[in-house]
Design a protein around this motif. Structure first.
Motif, PDB file in Angstrom:
ATOM      1  N   GLY A 123       0.969  -1.013   0.024  1.00 17.73           N
ATOM      2  CA  GLY A 123      -0.097   0.281   0.144  1.00 17.73           C
ATOM      3  C   GLY A 123       0.632   1.143   0.047  1.00 17.73           C
ATOM      4  N   ALA A 124       2.077   1.447   1.064  1.00 15.92           N
ATOM      5  CA  ALA A 124       2.758   2.833   0.889  1.00 15.92           C
ATOM      6  C   ALA A 124       3.614   2.901  -0.224  1.00 15.92           C
ATOM      7  N   GLN A 125       4.162   1.612  -1.276  1.00 13.22           N
ATOM      8  CA  GLN A 125       4.530   1.398  -2.372  1.00 13.22           C
ATOM      9  C   GLN A 125       3.901   2.072  -4.021  1.00 13.22           C
ATOM     10  N   ILE A 126       2.546   1.700  -2.993  1.00 16.24           N
ATOM     11  CA  ILE A 126       1.621   2.330  -4.635  1.00 16.24           C
ATOM     12  C   ILE A 126       1.022   3.908  -4.215  1.00 16.24           C
ATOM     13  N   ALA A 127       1.263   3.840  -2.465  1.00 10.79           N
ATOM     14  CA  ALA A 127       0.818   5.465  -2.709  1.00 10.79           C
ATOM     15  C   ALA A 127       1.688   7.079  -2.854  1.00 10.79           C
ATOM     16  N   ALA A 128       3.434   6.452  -2.653  1.00 10.29           N
ATOM     17  CA  ALA A 128       4.688   6.701  -2.886  1.00 10.29           C
ATOM     18  C   ALA A 128       4.744   7.784  -4.368  1.00 10.29           C
ATOM     19  N   SER A 129       4.233   6.259  -4.991  1.00  8.48           N
ATOM     20  CA  SER A 129       4.631   6.092  -7.370  1.00  8.48           C
ATOM     21  C   SER A 129       3.390   7.403  -7.293  1.00  8.48           C
ATOM     22  N   GLY A 130       1.963   7.343  -6.832  1.00  9.76           N
ATOM     23  CA  GLY A 130       1.594   8.951  -7.152  1.00  9.76           C
ATOM     24  C   GLY A 130       0.446   8.513  -8.114  1.00  9.76           C
ATOM     25  N   LYS A 131       0.547   7.614  -8.622  1.00  9.36           N
ATOM     26  CA  LYS A 131      -0.454   6.504  -9.515  1.00  9.36           C
ATOM     27  C   LYS A 131      -1.187   5.993  -9.189  1.00  9.36           C
ATOM     28  N   GLY A 132      -2.293   5.381  -9.432  1.00  3.66           N
ATOM     29  CA  GLY A 132      -3.409   4.152  -9.314  1.00  3.66           C
ATOM     30  C   GLY A 132      -1.836   2.948  -9.240  1.00  3.66           C
ATOM     31  N   PRO A 133      -3.008   1.487  -8.442  1.00  2.00           N
ATOM     32  CA  PRO A 133      -1.380   0.374  -8.566  1.00  2.00           C
ATOM     33  C   PRO A 133      -2.106   0.246  -9.583  1.00  2.00           C
ATOM     34  N   THR A 134      -0.865  -0.879 -10.084  1.00  2.00           N
ATOM     35  CA  THR A 134      -0.226  -0.949 -12.291  1.00  2.00           C
ATOM     36  C   THR A 134      -1.092  -3.095 -11.790  1.00  2.00           C
ATOM     37  N   PRO A 135      -2.061  -2.932 -13.007  1.00  2.00           N
ATOM     38  CA  PRO A 135      -1.788  -4.785 -12.679  1.00  2.00           C
ATOM     39  C   PRO A 135      -1.807  -5.367 -11.902  1.00  2.00           C
ATOM     40  N   GLU A 136      -0.150  -5.519 -11.809  1.00  2.00           N
ATOM     41  CA  GLU A 136      -0.012  -6.823 -10.474  1.00  2.00           C
ATOM     42  C   GLU A 136       0.297  -6.124  -9.597  1.00  2.00           C
ATOM     43  N   GLN A 137      -0.005  -5.003  -9.696  1.00  2.00           N
ATOM     44  CA  GLN A 137       0.514  -4.339  -7.731  1.00  2.00           C
ATOM     45  C   GLN A 137      -1.357  -5.214  -7.590  1.00  2.00           C
ATOM     46  N   ALA A 138      -2.545  -4.767  -8.383  1.00  2.00           N
ATOM     47  CA  ALA A 138      -3.376  -4.822  -7.734  1.00  2.00           C
ATOM     48  C   ALA A 138      -3.750  -6.741  -7.820  1.00  2.00           C
ATOM     49  N   ALA A 139      -3.267  -6.602  -8.469  1.00  2.00           N
ATOM     50  CA  ALA A 139      -3.584  -8.254  -8.266  1.00  2.00           C
ATOM     51  C   ALA A 139      -3.180  -8.948  -7.125  1.00  2.00           C
ATOM     52  N   ARG A 140      -2.024  -8.358  -6.517  1.00  2.00           N
ATOM     53  CA  ARG A 140      -0.674  -8.713  -5.630  1.00  2.00           C
ATOM     54  C   ARG A 140      -1.687  -8.781  -4.478  1.00  2.00           C
ATOM     55  N   MET A 141      -2.566  -7.429  -5.045  1.00  2.00           N
ATOM     56  CA  MET A 141      -3.190  -6.896  -3.166  1.00  2.00           C
ATOM     57  C   MET A 141      -4.106  -7.579  -3.108  1.00  2.00           C
ATOM     58  N   GLU A 142      -5.109  -8.354  -4.067  1.00  2.00           N
ATOM     59  CA  GLU A 142      -6.383  -9.233  -4.219  1.00  2.00           C
ATOM     60  C   GLU A 142      -6.138 -10.313  -3.605  1.00  2.00           C
ATOM     61  N   ALA A 143      -4.451 -10.259  -3.349  1.00  2.00           N
ATOM     62  CA  ALA A 143      -3.836 -12.534  -3.789  1.00  2.00           C
ATOM     63  C   ALA A 143      -4.234 -11.775  -1.932  1.00  2.00           C
ATOM     64  N   LEU A 144      -3.047 -11.108  -1.299  1.00  2.00           N
ATOM     65  CA  LEU A 144      -2.703 -11.229   0.170  1.00  2.00           C
ATOM     66  C   LEU A 144      -4.455 -10.610   0.721  1.00  2.00           C
ATOM     67  N   GLU A 145      -5.605  -9.790   0.052  1.00  2.00           N
ATOM     68  CA  GLU A 145      -6.442  -9.735   1.621  1.00  2.00           C
ATOM     69  C   GLU A 145      -7.154 -10.975   1.242  1.00  2.00           C
ATOM     70  N   LYS A 146      -7.311 -11.869   0.322  1.00  2.00           N
ATOM     71  CA  LYS A 146      -7.959 -13.361   0.347  1.00  2.00           C
ATOM     72  C   LYS A 146      -7.118 -14.235   0.544  1.00  2.00           C
ATOM     73  N   ARG A 147      -5.689 -13.775   1.338  1.00  2.00           N
ATOM     74  CA  ARG A 147      -4.885 -14.596   2.249  1.00  2.00           C
ATOM     75  C   ARG A 147      -5.038 -14.138   3.991  1.00  2.00           C
ATOM     76  N   LEU A 148      -5.487 -13.098   3.881  1.00  2.00           N
ATOM     77  CA  LEU A 148      -5.538 -12.026   5.540  1.00  2.00           C
ATOM     78  C   LEU A 148      -7.249 -13.104   6.011  1.00  2.00           C
ATOM     79  N   ASN A 149      -7.592 -12.645   4.852  1.00  2.00           N
ATOM     80  CA  ASN A 149      -9.284 -13.189   5.019  1.00  2.00           C
ATOM     81  C   ASN A 149      -9.466 -14.524   5.512  1.00  2.00           C
ATOM     82  N   ILE A 150      -8.796 -15.279   5.133  1.00  2.00           N
ATOM     83  CA  ILE A 150      -9.143 -17.124   5.531  1.00  2.00           C
ATOM     84  C   ILE A 150      -8.100 -16.827   6.738  1.00  2.00           C
ATOM     85  N   ALA A 151      -6.949 -16.541   6.973  1.00  2.00           N
ATOM     86  CA  ALA A 151      -6.568 -16.407   8.345  1.00  2.00           C
ATOM     87  C   ALA A 151      -7.692 -15.847   9.389  1.00  2.00           C
TER      88      ALA A 151
END
Ligand code: HEM
Length: 174
Positions: A123-151
């Motif tokens: 999240g900090a990396q995305i915010a520092a870029s000053g733009k929205g997330p790249t498709p890879e960053q968005a996909a990685r964030m979604e995967a992390l969120e899924k893992r977090l929800n399960i845990a």
């Protein structure tokens, strides 16, 4: 065992268990939905909660204290893992509760903690870029969120089971 030491251990165990379980419920059912609801201010709030207030350290401290004091209490209650006690009503209840709490602890310490930290860094990396997330960053964030929800779900179910068992096991005489 020395009665004074037993009282101190029980006090530490019950108090840290309350703090761990209570904080987990509050974070999951109150803080998380509120962070989602406030939109752009959400990540800023989370950063303050994690970095300034050190919420993960609090959770880790409370859970380690509960598990360690619980382990010592289990050792003494079971007369050093005596099979007859473990097979008794209270023994079965406290053993199921302890196993559930231990699984909850492992999911919290090695699932929720590291995954939240990775999400924060991304999240900090995305915010520092000053733009929205790249498709890879968005996909990685979604995967992390899924893992977090399960845990988080496993952690909550295990903690609820531990609380149920710990609160009633003493009277399992049927
Ligand atoms: C690995 C984790 C845990 C272990 C090994 C464990 C073990 C034990 C044992 C052996 C006792 C009986 C102590 C005695 O009779 O003197 C006990 C009592 C208790 N535990 Fe745990 N426990 C664990 C986690 C938890 C958690 C997560 C909570 C609450 C969220 C909790 C709450 C309690 C309470 C309230 C009692 C008092 C029950 C009574 O007096 O009847 N424990 N625990």
């Amino acid at each position: 065992m020395n009665a004074f030491l037993l009282i101190v251990l029980r006090l530490v165990h019950v108090a840290s268990g309350i703090l761990w379980g209570g904080a987990a419920v509050f974070l999951l059912f109150f803080v998380k939905p509120s962070v989602k609801a406030i939109g752009a201010a959400g990540p800023q709030f989370m950063q303050s909660l994690v970095e300034r207030r050190r919420a993960p350290l609090f959770m880790l401290g409370a859970s380690v204290l509960t598990v360690v004091s619980g382990g010592i209490l289990y050792w003494f209650s079971s007369g050093g893992f005596n099979a007859a006690w473990i097979a008794s009503g209270p023994g079965i209840g406290f053993t199921i509760g302890s196993a559930a709490a231990l699984i909850g602890f492992l999911f919290g310490a090695f699932g929720i903690g590291p995954t939240s930290a990775q999400m924060g860094a991304l999240g900090a990396q995305i915010a520092a870029s000053g733009k929205g997330p790249t498709p890879e960053q968005a996909a990685r964030m979604e995967a992390l969120e899924k893992r977090l929800n399960i845990a988080e779900r496993v952690d909550f179910i295990m903690l609820a089971l531990a609380i149920l068992m710990m609160a009633t096991a003493r009277y399992w005489t049927f």
